[in-house]
Design an enzyme around this catalytic site. Structure first.
Site, PDB file in Angstrom:
ATOM      1  N   GLU A  26       4.009  -0.601  13.664  1.00  0.00           N
ATOM      2  CA  GLU A  26       2.780  -0.678  12.886  1.00  0.00           C
ATOM      3  C   GLU A  26       1.524  -0.449  13.722  1.00  0.00           C
ATOM      4  O   GLU A  26       0.561   0.168  13.248  1.00  0.00           O
ATOM      5  CB  GLU A  26       2.694  -2.037  12.171  1.00  0.00           C
ATOM      6  CG  GLU A  26       3.805  -2.281  11.166  1.00  0.00           C
ATOM      7  CD  GLU A  26       3.840  -1.260  10.030  1.00  0.00           C
ATOM      8  OE1 GLU A  26       2.888  -0.463   9.907  1.00  0.00           O
ATOM      9  OE2 GLU A  26       4.820  -1.270   9.272  1.00  0.00           O
TER      10      GLU A  26
ATOM     11  N   GLY B 152       0.836  -1.195   0.000  1.00  0.00           N
ATOM     12  CA  GLY B 152       0.000   0.000   0.000  1.00  0.00           C
ATOM     13  C   GLY B 152       0.869   1.242   0.000  1.00  0.00           C
ATOM     14  O   GLY B 152       0.660   2.173  -0.780  1.00  0.00           O
ATOM     15  N   ALA B 153       1.870   1.242   0.884  1.00  0.00           N
ATOM     16  CA  ALA B 153       2.795   2.366   0.988  1.00  0.00           C
ATOM     17  C   ALA B 153       3.964   1.939   1.861  1.00  0.00           C
ATOM     18  O   ALA B 153       3.914   0.905   2.531  1.00  0.00           O
ATOM     19  CB  ALA B 153       2.102   3.587   1.581  1.00  0.00           C
TER      20      ALA B 153
ATOM     21  N   GLU C 296       1.321   6.575   7.125  1.00  0.00           N
ATOM     22  CA  GLU C 296       2.738   6.739   6.789  1.00  0.00           C
ATOM     23  C   GLU C 296       3.358   7.944   7.491  1.00  0.00           C
ATOM     24  O   GLU C 296       4.535   7.906   7.873  1.00  0.00           O
ATOM     25  CB  GLU C 296       2.914   6.848   5.272  1.00  0.00           C
ATOM     26  CG  GLU C 296       2.346   5.684   4.477  1.00  0.00           C
ATOM     27  CD  GLU C 296       2.773   4.323   5.023  1.00  0.00           C
ATOM     28  OE1 GLU C 296       3.939   4.169   5.417  1.00  0.00           O
ATOM     29  OE2 GLU C 296       1.925   3.423   5.065  1.00  0.00           O
TER      30      GLU C 296
END
Length: 954
Positions: free
Chosen positions: A401, A342-343, A379
């Site tokens: 995370e 995703g990133a 992010e």
């Protein structure tokens, strides 16, 4: 962004001088490279390069998977030249040099450093040069050699290094610029009909070693000086701002040499380099500059404007929230056309899949906007959690995370406050975590570090536990100690551990100190004692409340109760559980459950009162009740559901269905929890119901039960359909509220999928209008996924081919993904077979979209067997790429003995090329449990559905 002082002229001069020194050696590499290649095949794997001599010391064969604690890197000077044109043999390569300065911590006669799939130049027969600073005599190399299993370059010395002295290890190397999606790699894309190539990086978790020799562990933080060589007409990016750019003649051509500011101290996995022909937009203030990069046409079309706006706002917000400035003077956000994840939170140079960064209000849906906003927030939160303060080892990935996921909701709320996005955390994180944590093969948030060593073991931790459970436990903690106190502890955590690494114990110690300063918070034990049970053991409890006698019990919840839990827990799978509860419409109460069973008389109820626990699902657990209390709760939903908080209405549905799947309550009770939905207009309960009916659909959509199921859902949704039809003036306008827009999509999805004639006519009519004039799409972006799918399912090859044409022509990846999914909805076997063949062609379907394309076809009941046969037929070709999740997706519907046999045979025939043993065990276990559950519940589900629906509806 943080307020930063510009680099002084003196400091800048030193940086440039260091880069120039490295560059001089690097340029020499290219002069000698043709001679080197004559004796060393450029494609040879490092483990096949002959060692210079055979090591003879006991230290020579360092076999541990983790680096020794004898050396600590301090600074790297790296020069790289990614080649965007192929070599004569067709291979793409990069060349480079690296000098790492490290300090000797303990006396040793070997240097162990990661190096994988790199071809190293030899100097006097050795694969590195070594020099010492301020040492009595320069160290001499005895041998250098590679070890395949541990991915090491080992440099054996003739004498010991001296503790506390600095040394410099210099290497020159080349490697393949592959299209594999990790390390330093290339990606290809089309821009106005022309193929273009760019070089980019994905170092996390263990791919920096594929780019340059390095101490590739998160705790081995160092500073970096980066120089990139590239064509003069394209752009080079790295973590920091470029400080010089010069044109030189190299290998007969004019090349640009771009040098960047030195980085702060950071881990290898957040290092990034990009060479591209992209365009950018920017916004700057006294803090620094935010830039959004993408394909030129995407920027020209304005697709980066929204992300630029929110990225700047969120950065300022997080600085204020954490009371900690963003470190660098620039933050780049760049959309990679073919990106596998995703990133990625590379410090100062965040890379994204295009759908996670690019947005257009005229084309993109609300879901697209939410995705972009959430990913950018995640992010950016990483710039503090993961980058500034890093987990000491991958076994505690949740410290990166979990925190980034939790605080992403704060970031979204800061820029889109009308969404009330924090309420979505239960649906998006808590229930997502439950789905994995209820399995016998789950893992704790913090696993013993000895269990996490190899790259494969590390990869497995990037899952719902580290991300979603981490966020869910932090959310529970915020309710235990209050959000203000948690934020105070977080600020202390960031300040104390700035540029360092952390463990869960560090977090507990700081939390304890913060709580000691806040006497208003009352806990039954030290916070570490409470949280250890949620962090150090896997799983979660189901709390069962018996309102007839006040007995409250807890038990490890397993979705498959007969499965064997392979992991022992020193806490015996009990937790210290914070239980919030209400009795009928009384005020909320709070209690703590310490033991397996306790008596709490206040929870007894009379013949009319009901008890509801885990208010707003602030605790990370499921709730079961005695049957009498269940009936009272369901009765309350039927008579006046608004008395029960909306999150708990969704909870009642989700808990009851999962308790039924685990055999703890009858499936008919779970089905009864949905009967009140005929009066429900809120999104979260409907979303909960639809998510759970998805499992029933997978189990029964090839049986006679599917018709009555669709009929029941249609009857339940009819009032909501009428409500939204009126609210939107016969579907011509969109609702204003965030959740209403989502619920409108739910309504139309159910109606169209249930062959509601009016819904299908609306979808096919609008799609037909678009086919008549492809330059004007009359379908609102929110409704496109549903209406595209409906029109293609109802149509034939003409509708499918038009979707393919528009898929190839659109410039916005989010729109392309809607069409790519919709094309999987066809009811024609031959069309789906053709689509599967298209998925193998990289000029038709990008590599990073392969798995989701095949999975979408498999989710179509017509395409299930096609996708399974396709995967088996082409497995040898498919398995050459990293396609994790494909087998799991294609076999979700498996629920028969024949399918189980096919699955086991496939695993047996392809042992060498399949995913981890644990993943395979989970897939096989799921199939067995599906078979068992269907056999046990098929008759009950069928009878219940037939009893609820009109005879003519079946």
């Amino acid at each position: 962004m943080g307020k930063k002082t510009l680099v002084s002229k003196g400091l800048a001069g030193i940086v440039i001088l260091l880069a120039a020194t490295t560059l001089a050696s690097f340029v020499a590499l290219f002069v000698d490279y043709s001679q080197y290649r004559e004796t060393h095949n450029a494609t040879v794997a490092p483990e096949d390069i002959p060692t210079s001599t055979t090591p003879t010391t006991p230290w020579g064969q360092w076999s541990e998977i983790r680096l020794p604690d004898t050396l600590a890197p301090e600074k790297y000077s790296i020069t790289l030249w990614p080649r965007l044109t192929p070599e004569p043999n067709g291979q793409y390569i990069f060349k480079g040099s690296s000098s790492v300065s490290f300090r000797c911590i303990k006396k040793t006669n070997i240097i162990v450093i990661h190096s994988y799939n790199l071809n190293l130049v030899t100097f006097d027969g050795f694969h590195a040069k070594l020099s010492g600073r301020d040492v009595p005599s320069q160290p001499k190399i005895k041998s250098t050699f590679f070890t395949k299993d541990t991915q090491y370059l080992t440099v054996e010395l003739k004498e010991n290094l001296i503790p506390d002295k600095l040394y410099d290890l210099y290497t020159e190397f080349s490697g393949e610029l592959s299209d594999g999606g990790n390390g330093l790699y290339r990606t290809e894309y089309m821009e106005k009909g022309k193929k273009k190539i760019m070089a980019t990086t994905q170092m996390q978790p263990t791919s920096a070693r594929k780019t340059f020799p390095c101490f590739d562990e998160p705790s081995m933080k160092a500073k970096y000086n980066i120089t990139l060589i590239h064509e003069s007409n394209i752009t080079a990016l790295s973590n920091t701002q470029n400080i010089s750019s010069a044109i030189k003649t190299l290998e007969g051509g004019r090349r640009r040499i771009t040098t960047f500011e030195g980085t702060e101290k950071m881990s290898t996995y957040v290092l990034a380099f990009i060479i591209c022909d992209f365009k950018m937009i920017s916004a700057a203030d006294e803090r620094g500059e935010v830039r959004v990069w993408a394909r030129t046409s995407a920027i020209n079309d304005g697709y980066g404007n929204y992300s630029l706006l929110i990225a700047q706002k969120m950065t300022v917000f997080f600085e204020s929230l954490f009371e900690e400035d963003y470190v660098y003077r620039k933050a780049d956000h760049i959309a990679i056309p073919d990106f596998y994840g995703g990133a990625m939170e590379n410090w100062g140079l965040i890379t994204y899949r295009e759908t996670a960064l690019l947005f257009d209000a005229n084309i993109s849906s609300l879901a697209d906007q939410e995705y972009v906003t959430s990913v950018v927030a995640h992010e950016l939160a990483h710039q503090w959690f993961g980058n500034l303060v890093t987990m000491n080892w991958w076994n505690e990935l949740w410290l990166s995370e979990g925190f980034a996921t939790y605080f992403s909701y704060f970031g979204v709320n800061a820029v889109e406050s009308s969404w009330n996005f924090k309420d979505f955390m239960v649906h998006k994180e808590v229930y997502r975590a439950f789905s994995q944590d209820a399995l016998s093969f789950s893992h704790p948030l913090s696993s013993p570090d000895k269990e996490v060593n190899t790259p494969g073991e590390i990869d497995l931790l990037f899952d719902h536990i580290s991300y979603s459970k981490g966020a869910a436990v932090l959310r529970m903690l915020s309710y235990m100690v209050t959000e203000d106190v948690l934020l105070r502890a977080v600020k202390d955590y960031l300040e104390i551990l700035r540029f360092k690494t952390a463990t869960s114990k560090d977090l507990m110690d700081i939390l304890n100190k913060t709580l000691n300063k806040n006497q208003d918070v009352t806990l039954p034990a030290e916070i570490g004692v409470i949280l250890d049970r949620w962090i150090l053991q896997m799983g979660f409890p189901v709390v069962t409340i018996n309102t007839t006698n006040g007995e409250i019990s807890q038990k490890h919840f397993l979705l498959y109760p007969d499965s064997v839990v392979h992991r022992k827990s020193k806490f015996n799978y009990t937790w210290i559980v914070p239980i919030t509860w209400i009795k009928s419409e009384n005020a909320q109460s709070m209690m703590w459950l310490w033991n397996s069973t306790e008596i709490y008389s206040n929870m007894t109820s009379n013949t009319t009162d009901w008890v509801l626990a885990n208010i707003n699902v602030t605790g990370y657990y499921r709730v079961n009740y005695d049957m009498s209390n269940w009936q009272k709760l369901l009765g309350q939903l039927q008579s006046n559901h608004s008395v029960i908080p909306v999150i708990n209405r969704a909870q009642i549905i989700d808990d009851s269905f999962h308790l039924a799947r685990a055999g703890k309550v009858p499936i008919t009770l779970a089905l009864n929890s949905t009967k009140y939905l005929v009066n429900e207009t809120e999104y979260l309960p409907w979303k909960s119901a639809l998510d759970n009916f998805e499992y029933l659909s997978l189990m029964f959509d090839r049986t006679e039960i599917y018709g009555p199921m669709q009929a029941y859902l249609t009857e339940q949704v009819d009032p909501l359909y009428n409500f939204y039809q009126s609210l939107t003036f016969n579907w011509t306008q969109r609702p204003e509220e965030f959740t209403d827009q989502y619920n409108e999509v739910n309504v139309l999805s159910i109606a169209c999928n249930s062959e509601n004639e009016e819904c299908q006519t609306l979808a096919t009519s609008l799609y037909s209008q678009w086919m008549s004039n492809s330059s004007l799409n009359p379908i609102h972006p929110n409704l496109r996924t549903t209406f595209y799918c409906t029109a293609i399912a109802a149509g034939g090859v003409k509708e499918w081919d038009f979707a393919w044409k528009m898929f190839k022509e659109t410039n916005l990846k989010a729109e392309a993904d809607k069409l790519r999914y919709a094309m999987s909805c066809s009811k024609y076997v031959w069309i789906l077979s053709r689509y599967l063949q298209h998925s193998l062609n990289r000029s038709m379907i990008q590599e990073s979209d392969f798995v989701s394309t095949v999975a979408a076809i498999a989710s179509n009941v017509v395409g299930q067997s096609l996708a399974w046969d396709f995967m088996q037929t082409y497995w040898r070709e498919i398995s050459k790429k990293s396609h994790s999740g494909l087998l799991e997706s294609v076999t979700r519907r498996f629920s028969s003995l024949m399918e189980l046999k096919q699955l086991e045979e496939f695993i047996q025939d392809n042992k060498g090329s399949l995913e981890s043993t644990q993943t395979l065990q989970q897939i096989v276990q799921r199939t067995k449990e599906n078979i068992k559950w269907v056999n046990s519940n098929r008759e009950a589900v069928s009878n219940w559905l037939l009893a609820q629906t009109r005879p003519d509806a079946n």
